[in-house]
Design a protein around this motif. Structure first.
Motif, PDB file in Angstrom:
ATOM      1  N   ASP A   1      -6.551  17.224   1.876  1.00  0.00           N
ATOM      2  CA  ASP A   1      -7.529  17.825   0.972  1.00  0.00           C
ATOM      3  C   ASP A   1      -8.004  16.836  -0.086  1.00  0.00           C
ATOM      4  OD1 ASP A   1      -7.378  20.221   2.311  1.00  0.00           O
ATOM      5  OD2 ASP A   1      -5.863  21.062   0.982  1.00  0.00           O
ATOM      6  N   VAL A   2      -7.211  15.786  -0.321  1.00  0.00           N
ATOM      7  CA  VAL A   2      -7.581  14.795  -1.325  1.00  0.00           C
ATOM      8  C   VAL A   2      -8.388  13.669  -0.694  1.00  0.00           C
ATOM      9  CG1 VAL A   2      -6.725  13.159  -3.057  1.00  0.00           C
ATOM     10  CG2 VAL A   2      -5.577  15.363  -2.733  1.00  0.00           C
ATOM     11  N   THR A   3      -7.818  12.996   0.283  1.00  0.00           N
ATOM     12  CA  THR A   3      -8.511  11.849   0.888  1.00  0.00           C
ATOM     13  C   THR A   3      -9.688  12.275   1.755  1.00  0.00           C
ATOM     14  OG1 THR A   3      -6.923  11.836   2.721  1.00  0.00           O
ATOM     15  CG2 THR A   3      -6.466  10.395   0.849  1.00  0.00           C
ATOM     16  N   ALA A   4      -9.820  13.570   2.043  1.00  0.00           N
ATOM     17  CA  ALA A   4     -10.992  14.048   2.775  1.00  0.00           C
ATOM     18  C   ALA A   4     -12.249  13.951   1.917  1.00  0.00           C
ATOM     19  CB  ALA A   4     -10.784  15.490   3.233  1.00  0.00           C
ATOM     20  N   ASP A   5     -12.089  13.821   0.608  1.00  0.00           N
ATOM     21  CA  ASP A   5     -13.231  13.679  -0.289  1.00  0.00           C
ATOM     22  C   ASP A   5     -13.654  12.210  -0.321  1.00  0.00           C
ATOM     23  OD1 ASP A   5     -14.990  13.463  -2.464  1.00  0.00           O
ATOM     24  OD2 ASP A   5     -14.004  15.121  -3.509  1.00  0.00           O
ATOM     25  N   PRO A   6     -14.889  11.913   0.068  1.00  0.00           N
ATOM     26  CA  PRO A   6     -15.320  10.506   0.081  1.00  0.00           C
ATOM     27  C   PRO A   6     -15.248   9.844  -1.292  1.00  0.00           C
ATOM     28  CG  PRO A   6     -17.185  11.998   0.438  1.00  0.00           C
ATOM     29  CD  PRO A   6     -15.951  12.809   0.562  1.00  0.00           C
ATOM     30  N   ALA A   7     -15.343  10.622  -2.370  1.00  0.00           N
ATOM     31  CA  ALA A   7     -15.254  10.046  -3.712  1.00  0.00           C
ATOM     32  C   ALA A   7     -13.889   9.405  -3.936  1.00  0.00           C
ATOM     33  CB  ALA A   7     -15.505  11.126  -4.769  1.00  0.00           C
ATOM     34  N   ILE A   8     -12.839  10.022  -3.428  1.00  0.00           N
ATOM     35  CA  ILE A   8     -11.489   9.459  -3.546  1.00  0.00           C
ATOM     36  C   ILE A   8     -11.408   8.157  -2.760  1.00  0.00           C
ATOM     37  CG2 ILE A   8      -9.077   9.782  -2.888  1.00  0.00           C
ATOM     38  CD1 ILE A   8      -9.697  11.390  -5.310  1.00  0.00           C
ATOM     39  N   ARG A   9     -11.947   8.156  -1.548  1.00  0.00           N
ATOM     40  CA  ARG A   9     -11.886   6.958  -0.719  1.00  0.00           C
ATOM     41  C   ARG A   9     -12.704   5.821  -1.334  1.00  0.00           C
ATOM     42  NH1 ARG A   9     -13.114  10.956   3.157  1.00  0.00           N
ATOM     43  NH2 ARG A   9     -15.089   9.947   3.710  1.00  0.00           N
ATOM     44  N   GLN A  10     -13.868   6.156  -1.865  1.00  0.00           N
ATOM     45  CA  GLN A  10     -14.692   5.140  -2.508  1.00  0.00           C
ATOM     46  C   GLN A  10     -13.984   4.579  -3.737  1.00  0.00           C
ATOM     47  OE1 GLN A  10     -18.277   7.328  -3.243  1.00  0.00           O
ATOM     48  NE2 GLN A  10     -18.849   7.404  -1.069  1.00  0.00           N
ATOM     49  N   ALA A  11     -13.351   5.446  -4.509  1.00  0.00           N
ATOM     50  CA  ALA A  11     -12.660   5.008  -5.720  1.00  0.00           C
ATOM     51  C   ALA A  11     -11.484   4.101  -5.383  1.00  0.00           C
ATOM     52  CB  ALA A  11     -12.186   6.224  -6.519  1.00  0.00           C
ATOM     53  N   VAL A  12     -10.738   4.443  -4.354  1.00  0.00           N
ATOM     54  CA  VAL A  12      -9.621   3.594  -3.936  1.00  0.00           C
ATOM     55  C   VAL A  12     -10.137   2.222  -3.520  1.00  0.00           C
ATOM     56  CG1 VAL A  12      -7.836   3.272  -2.181  1.00  0.00           C
ATOM     57  CG2 VAL A  12      -8.088   5.497  -3.310  1.00  0.00           C
ATOM     58  N   ASN A  13     -11.207   2.201  -2.740  1.00  0.00           N
ATOM     59  CA  ASN A  13     -11.781   0.919  -2.309  1.00  0.00           C
ATOM     60  C   ASN A  13     -12.217   0.070  -3.497  1.00  0.00           C
ATOM     61  OD1 ASN A  13     -12.091   0.157   0.592  1.00  0.00           O
ATOM     62  ND2 ASN A  13     -12.799   2.275   0.771  1.00  0.00           N
ATOM     63  N   LEU A  14     -12.767   0.713  -4.523  1.00  0.00           N
ATOM     64  CA  LEU A  14     -13.230  -0.012  -5.703  1.00  0.00           C
ATOM     65  C   LEU A  14     -12.087  -0.371  -6.644  1.00  0.00           C
ATOM     66  CD1 LEU A  14     -16.454   2.042  -6.518  1.00  0.00           C
ATOM     67  CD2 LEU A  14     -16.389  -0.384  -5.930  1.00  0.00           C
ATOM     68  N   GLY A  15     -11.011   0.391  -6.590  1.00  0.00           N
ATOM     69  CA  GLY A  15      -9.919   0.194  -7.530  1.00  0.00           C
ATOM     70  C   GLY A  15      -8.913  -0.857  -7.131  1.00  0.00           C
ATOM     71  N   VAL A  16      -8.887  -1.222  -5.861  1.00  0.00           N
ATOM     72  CA  VAL A  16      -7.892  -2.176  -5.362  1.00  0.00           C
ATOM     73  C   VAL A  16      -8.384  -3.601  -5.576  1.00  0.00           C
ATOM     74  CG1 VAL A  16      -6.748  -3.041  -3.292  1.00  0.00           C
ATOM     75  CG2 VAL A  16      -6.916  -0.589  -3.680  1.00  0.00           C
ATOM     76  N   ASP A  17      -7.559  -4.415  -6.208  1.00  0.00           N
ATOM     77  CA  ASP A  17      -7.847  -5.837  -6.408  1.00  0.00           C
ATOM     78  C   ASP A  17      -7.261  -6.601  -5.222  1.00  0.00           C
ATOM     79  OD1 ASP A  17      -7.938  -8.522  -7.120  1.00  0.00           O
ATOM     80  OD2 ASP A  17      -7.431  -8.159  -9.213  1.00  0.00           O
ATOM     81  N   ARG A  18      -8.090  -6.874  -4.233  1.00  0.00           N
ATOM     82  CA  ARG A  18      -7.611  -7.470  -2.995  1.00  0.00           C
ATOM     83  C   ARG A  18      -7.126  -8.909  -3.174  1.00  0.00           C
ATOM     84  NH1 ARG A  18     -11.240  -3.564  -2.085  1.00  0.00           N
ATOM     85  NH2 ARG A  18     -11.123  -2.284  -0.177  1.00  0.00           N
ATOM     86  N   ASP A  19      -7.758  -9.654  -4.085  1.00  0.00           N
ATOM     87  CA  ASP A  19      -7.313 -11.030  -4.333  1.00  0.00           C
ATOM     88  C   ASP A  19      -5.869 -11.046  -4.839  1.00  0.00           C
ATOM     89  OD1 ASP A  19      -9.660 -12.498  -3.621  1.00  0.00           O
ATOM     90  OD2 ASP A  19     -10.595 -11.817  -5.472  1.00  0.00           O
ATOM     91  N   THR A  20      -5.544 -10.116  -5.714  1.00  0.00           N
ATOM     92  CA  THR A  20      -4.176 -10.024  -6.221  1.00  0.00           C
ATOM     93  C   THR A  20      -3.218  -9.586  -5.121  1.00  0.00           C
ATOM     94  OG1 THR A  20      -4.942  -9.544  -8.463  1.00  0.00           O
ATOM     95  CG2 THR A  20      -2.692  -8.895  -7.916  1.00  0.00           C
ATOM     96  N   LEU A  21      -3.669  -8.684  -4.260  1.00  0.00           N
ATOM     97  CA  LEU A  21      -2.826  -8.272  -3.127  1.00  0.00           C
ATOM     98  C   LEU A  21      -2.468  -9.474  -2.254  1.00  0.00           C
ATOM     99  CD1 LEU A  21      -4.312  -4.896  -1.813  1.00  0.00           C
ATOM    100  CD2 LEU A  21      -2.112  -5.257  -2.928  1.00  0.00           C
ATOM    101  N   VAL A  22      -3.448 -10.343  -2.011  1.00  0.00           N
ATOM    102  CA  VAL A  22      -3.194 -11.538  -1.198  1.00  0.00           C
ATOM    103  C   VAL A  22      -2.122 -12.404  -1.856  1.00  0.00           C
ATOM    104  CG1 VAL A  22      -4.192 -13.709  -0.361  1.00  0.00           C
ATOM    105  CG2 VAL A  22      -5.447 -11.566  -0.080  1.00  0.00           C
ATOM    106  N   GLU A  23      -2.228 -12.597  -3.162  1.00  0.00           N
ATOM    107  CA  GLU A  23      -1.277 -13.459  -3.865  1.00  0.00           C
ATOM    108  C   GLU A  23       0.105 -12.833  -3.936  1.00  0.00           C
ATOM    109  OE1 GLU A  23      -1.794 -16.573  -4.780  1.00  0.00           O
ATOM    110  OE2 GLU A  23      -3.764 -16.341  -3.858  1.00  0.00           O
ATOM    111  N   VAL A  24       0.178 -11.539  -4.221  1.00  0.00           N
ATOM    112  CA  VAL A  24       1.467 -10.890  -4.452  1.00  0.00           C
ATOM    113  C   VAL A  24       2.161 -10.535  -3.138  1.00  0.00           C
ATOM    114  CG1 VAL A  24       2.595  -8.845  -5.420  1.00  0.00           C
ATOM    115  CG2 VAL A  24       0.780  -9.990  -6.704  1.00  0.00           C
ATOM    116  N   ALA A  25       1.440  -9.898  -2.231  1.00  0.00           N
ATOM    117  CA  ALA A  25       2.065  -9.399  -1.004  1.00  0.00           C
ATOM    118  C   ALA A  25       2.119 -10.432   0.111  1.00  0.00           C
ATOM    119  CB  ALA A  25       1.326  -8.150  -0.513  1.00  0.00           C
ATOM    120  N   LEU A  26       1.159 -11.387   0.107  1.00  0.00           N
ATOM    121  CA  LEU A  26       1.091 -12.374   1.188  1.00  0.00           C
ATOM    122  C   LEU A  26       1.386 -13.787   0.699  1.00  0.00           C
ATOM    123  CD1 LEU A  26      -2.145 -11.188   3.059  1.00  0.00           C
ATOM    124  CD2 LEU A  26       0.205 -10.391   3.343  1.00  0.00           C
ATOM    125  N   HIS A  27       1.746 -13.915  -0.582  1.00  0.00           N
ATOM    126  CA  HIS A  27       2.048 -15.230  -1.167  1.00  0.00           C
ATOM    127  C   HIS A  27       0.891 -16.221  -0.952  1.00  0.00           C
ATOM    128  CE1 HIS A  27       6.103 -13.728  -1.757  1.00  0.00           C
ATOM    129  NE2 HIS A  27       6.148 -13.410  -0.488  1.00  0.00           N
TER     130      HIS A  27
END
Length: 251
Positions: A1-27
């Motif tokens: 009921d939450v992720t079925a709303d495109p606004a939630i999915r769009q917000a998650v996509n905009l909220g994630v800092d992918r460059d930091t994920l690369v550095e932290v999770a993938l070294h």
């Protein structure tokens, strides 16, 4: 009921800092991901997010009726913006990606709950009701067809979210029937975004793609491996694929 709303999915996509994920999770051994086939001919090259944008994400959530309350969580008609983000408990990389991503979207008022489970349990209980941290990546656009065509809704690990968009289906079918790879690629890209809709970031934001891994190998410094291709997800294209190009560079 939450992720079925495109606004939630769009917000998650905009909220994630992918460059930091690369550095932290993938070294540092990787790059941000915005779709299932970044950099390949059947992927739309304009489907990218330059940087995390919490302000815009908040505006999207406000407009969609997700109210930020005093507990720091957003609600829509008393439904909290809370859901599990399930990952295979044996995979420490996915665990890191889940935990760091959850921290990144928390300031938006979205609570993703990282949850480690065995693959058997995921398939039995979580596959079609939780957000799952999957890994994909293939050297064929057929994967796009399996991931986003409504015909494959609920088909195992592929379209497990039962995604369906008639315009996307039409473009995917046209890609399958195309008379040339060039023509097919136009349709594959249109399925991602055709100017009005699509499965990608500017359309339905059906997934939140996070990172592409770089496979790391130890090799003798005298061994010239030639030019390696794009590495797929874990299998299907080994480092030895271009073995005939390998050369010993030392005397």
């Amino acid at each position: 009921d939450v992720t079925a709303d495109p606004a939630i999915r769009q917000a998650v996509n905009l909220g994630v800092d992918r460059d930091t994920l690369v550095e932290v999770a993938l070294h540092g051994f990787g790059r941000p991901a915005f779709g299932p086939a970044d950099g390949l001919a059947w992927s739309h090259q304009d489907e990218q997010i330059e940087a995390a944008n919490h302000a815009h994400a908040g505006e999207i959530l406000d407009a969609a009726g997700w109210e930020l309350r005093d507990d720091g969580l957003r609600y829509k008609d008393d439904l909290p913006a809370r859901f599990r983000l399930t990952y295979p408990s044996s995979d420490t990389t996915r665990q890191l990606l889940a935990e760091v991503s959850a921290e990144m979207v928390r300031p938006l008022g979205i609570e993703m709950q990282p949850t480690g489970r065995h693959w058997d349990e995921i398939q039995r209980e979580a596959l079609h009701q939780d957000a799952i941290l999957f890994g994909f990546g293939s050297h064929t656009p057929q994967e796009i067809y399996y991931l986003f065509h409504s015909q494959h809704a609920g088909n195992g690990f592929y379209n497990s979210g039962f995604y369906a968009n008639p315009a996307v289906d039409t473009n995917l079918d046209a890609a399958q029937a195309a008379e040339s790879s060039e023509q097919a690629n136009d349709y594959w890209q249109a399925a991602q975004w055709d100017g009005t809709t699509g499965y990608g970031l500017r359309g339905d934001s059906s997934w939140a793609w996070l990172v592409n891994l770089e496979h790391v190998y130890f090799a003798n410094s005298c061994l010239d491996l030639g030019e390696l291709g794009v590495a797929p997800h874990g299998h299907g294209w080994p480092i030895t694929a271009n073995l005939l190009e390998w050369r010993w560079a030392c005397d």
